[in-house]
Design a protein around this motif. Structure first.
Motif, PDB file in Angstrom:
ATOM      1  N   UNK A 106      -4.219  10.576   2.338  1.00 21.87           N
ATOM      2  CA  UNK A 106      -4.334   9.184   2.379  1.00 21.87           C
ATOM      3  C   UNK A 106      -3.692   7.859   1.548  1.00 21.87           C
ATOM      4  N   UNK A 107      -3.385   6.825   2.529  1.00 26.84           N
ATOM      5  CA  UNK A 107      -3.248   5.608   1.488  1.00 26.84           C
ATOM      6  C   UNK A 107      -3.722   5.622   0.447  1.00 26.84           C
ATOM      7  N   UNK A 108      -4.780   5.789   0.349  1.00 26.03           N
ATOM      8  CA  UNK A 108      -5.632   5.427  -1.019  1.00 26.03           C
ATOM      9  C   UNK A 108      -5.066   6.156  -1.982  1.00 26.03           C
ATOM     10  N   UNK A 109      -5.661   7.190  -1.859  1.00 25.41           N
ATOM     11  CA  UNK A 109      -4.955   8.231  -2.613  1.00 25.41           C
ATOM     12  C   UNK A 109      -3.630   8.357  -3.572  1.00 25.41           C
ATOM     13  N   UNK A 110      -2.391   7.629  -2.437  1.00 22.31           N
ATOM     14  CA  UNK A 110      -1.137   7.676  -2.893  1.00 22.31           C
ATOM     15  C   UNK A 110      -1.700   6.097  -3.846  1.00 22.31           C
ATOM     16  N   UNK A 111      -1.794   5.157  -3.505  1.00 18.15           N
ATOM     17  CA  UNK A 111      -2.544   4.252  -4.487  1.00 18.15           C
ATOM     18  C   UNK A 111      -3.051   4.117  -5.631  1.00 18.15           C
ATOM     19  N   UNK A 112      -3.978   5.014  -5.371  1.00 16.71           N
ATOM     20  CA  UNK A 112      -4.521   5.273  -6.751  1.00 16.71           C
ATOM     21  C   UNK A 112      -3.915   6.118  -8.101  1.00 16.71           C
ATOM     22  N   UNK A 113      -3.301   6.870  -7.373  1.00 20.42           N
ATOM     23  CA  UNK A 113      -2.109   8.496  -8.191  1.00 20.42           C
ATOM     24  C   UNK A 113      -1.514   6.859  -8.729  1.00 20.42           C
ATOM     25  N   UNK A 114      -1.082   6.219  -7.856  1.00 17.83           N
ATOM     26  CA  UNK A 114       0.541   5.282  -8.894  1.00 17.83           C
ATOM     27  C   UNK A 114      -0.577   4.008  -9.671  1.00 17.83           C
ATOM     28  N   UNK A 123       2.330  -0.620 -16.580  1.00 16.04           N
ATOM     29  CA  UNK A 123       2.354  -1.905 -15.708  1.00 16.04           C
ATOM     30  C   UNK A 123       3.225  -1.892 -14.656  1.00 16.04           C
ATOM     31  N   UNK A 124       3.330  -1.863 -13.446  1.00 12.10           N
ATOM     32  CA  UNK A 124       4.132  -1.469 -12.730  1.00 12.10           C
ATOM     33  C   UNK A 124       5.542  -1.301 -13.113  1.00 12.10           C
ATOM     34  N   UNK A 125       6.198  -2.388 -13.692  1.00 15.20           N
ATOM     35  CA  UNK A 125       7.565  -2.399 -13.916  1.00 15.20           C
ATOM     36  C   UNK A 125       7.946  -1.327 -14.916  1.00 15.20           C
ATOM     37  N   UNK A 126       6.719  -0.574 -16.072  1.00 12.41           N
ATOM     38  CA  UNK A 126       7.554   0.268 -17.017  1.00 12.41           C
ATOM     39  C   UNK A 126       6.739   1.143 -15.813  1.00 12.41           C
ATOM     40  N   UNK A 127       6.552   1.637 -14.937  1.00 10.79           N
ATOM     41  CA  UNK A 127       6.436   2.936 -13.942  1.00 10.79           C
ATOM     42  C   UNK A 127       7.799   3.086 -13.286  1.00 10.79           C
ATOM     43  N   UNK A 128       8.032   1.293 -12.254  1.00  8.38           N
ATOM     44  CA  UNK A 128       9.479   1.751 -11.986  1.00  8.38           C
ATOM     45  C   UNK A 128      10.767   2.301 -12.556  1.00  8.38           C
ATOM     46  N   UNK A 143       6.808   5.146  -4.130  1.00 11.92           N
ATOM     47  CA  UNK A 143       5.679   5.507  -3.223  1.00 11.92           C
ATOM     48  C   UNK A 143       6.140   6.734  -2.608  1.00 11.92           C
ATOM     49  N   UNK A 144       6.618   7.290  -2.407  1.00 11.31           N
ATOM     50  CA  UNK A 144       6.919   8.936  -1.123  1.00 11.31           C
ATOM     51  C   UNK A 144       6.599   9.387  -2.512  1.00 11.31           C
ATOM     52  N   UNK A 145       7.438   9.088  -3.726  1.00 11.22           N
ATOM     53  CA  UNK A 145       7.073  10.115  -5.033  1.00 11.22           C
ATOM     54  C   UNK A 145       5.657  10.232  -5.435  1.00 11.22           C
ATOM     55  N   UNK A 146       4.511   9.225  -5.454  1.00 10.70           N
ATOM     56  CA  UNK A 146       3.379   9.458  -5.167  1.00 10.70           C
ATOM     57  C   UNK A 146       2.854   9.819  -4.063  1.00 10.70           C
ATOM     58  N   UNK A 147       3.087  10.060  -3.188  1.00  6.71           N
ATOM     59  CA  UNK A 147       2.506  10.679  -2.161  1.00  6.71           C
ATOM     60  C   UNK A 147       2.844  11.975  -2.130  1.00  6.71           C
ATOM     61  N   UNK A 148       3.661  12.461  -2.567  1.00  4.49           N
ATOM     62  CA  UNK A 148       4.115  13.723  -2.691  1.00  4.49           C
ATOM     63  C   UNK A 148       3.570  14.843  -3.924  1.00  4.49           C
ATOM     64  N   UNK A 149       3.425  13.970  -4.801  1.00  3.56           N
ATOM     65  CA  UNK A 149       2.493  14.604  -6.646  1.00  3.56           C
ATOM     66  C   UNK A 149       1.459  14.838  -5.863  1.00  3.56           C
TER      67      UNK A 149
END
Length: 221
Positions: A106-114, A123-128, A143-149
């Motif tokens: 789900x999108x929620x699972x992907x967002x949670x992983x991110x 932070x977000x910039x550090x992750x990028x 986001x695609x990478x998080x979904x695959x993980x």
């Protein structure tokens, strides 16, 4: 349970990449002009591959200061075209294996992983920055990478594999190999041949998917 298994996924993916005797699929693409690869009858075109590589190069240039730093980033990213194609194919193979096992993300699972990773690296910039530096993943593909993980972690759970054991690693490798053979992956010969058992292109650098779940990205200096 899911979080623990998700972080262990890389152990299994690495085992798949290091599997012994290769099982090579057909490598010709004469019937698919302009294709870098054909996966499940769907083409990954050379132009699509080139666009992905350009995304990485543009992100590297934006993240560096001056020609010297950019040149260093390019050198550190290795054979980018081949490794990018490898990652594109492996992502599709993983998705097929997960689908066959009844896994959905789900999108929620992907967002949670991110969000989890952002918290760990500051932070977000550090992750990028971390994903760009370590895995050649540009910000627009994060986001695609998080979904695959998440998908890989849930696949491990679905097939009842324990990535801490050789048996669990073999089970996960088999799931990927079966999906790879089911899809009938075929590469343009200029990029090598596809090793279905190892779930990788021969002579290609092991991509981010082998490493991303081993640990959270380290925060860039």
């Amino acid at each position: 349970m899911h979080r623990r298994n998700s972080r262990r996924t890389a152990l299994v993916l690495s085992a798949a990449a290091l599997a012994a005797t290769p099982f090579l699929t057909a490598c010709g693409n004469e019937a698919h002009p302009g294709a870098a690869a054909v996966v499940g009858g769907q083409r990954i075109t050379v132009s699509q591959l080139d666009a992905r590589v350009t995304e990485v190069r543009d992100a590297q240039q934006a993240a560096t200061r001056g020609d010297a730093q950019y040149s260093q980033a390019v050198a550190q990213s290795g054979p980018l075209t081949r490794s990018t194609l490898n990652a594109m194919v492996r992502t599709r193979v993983l998705h097929r294996a997960a689908t066959d096992a009844g896994v959905t993300v789900t999108r929620a699972e992907t967002q949670a992983k991110r969000a989890e990773y952002e918290k760990q690296v500051g932070g977000a910039e550090q992750l990028k920055a971390a994903f760009l530096q370590q895995f050649n993943i540009p910000p627009q593909r994060l986001t695609e990478a998080m979904r695959s993980e998440v998908e890989a972690g849930k696949l491990i759970e679905a097939i009842g594999a324990d990535p801490q054991t050789p048996q669990g690693q073999a089970a996960f490798a088999k799931a990927l190999a079966d999906a790879s053979k089911e899809l009938g992956v075929s590469l343009n010969p200029r990029y090598g041949t596809w090793d279905a058992k190892g779930n990788k292109a021969t002579d290609a650098r092991v991509p981010w998917l082998n490493q991303v779940t081993k640990q959270a990205p380290t925060q860039p200096a």
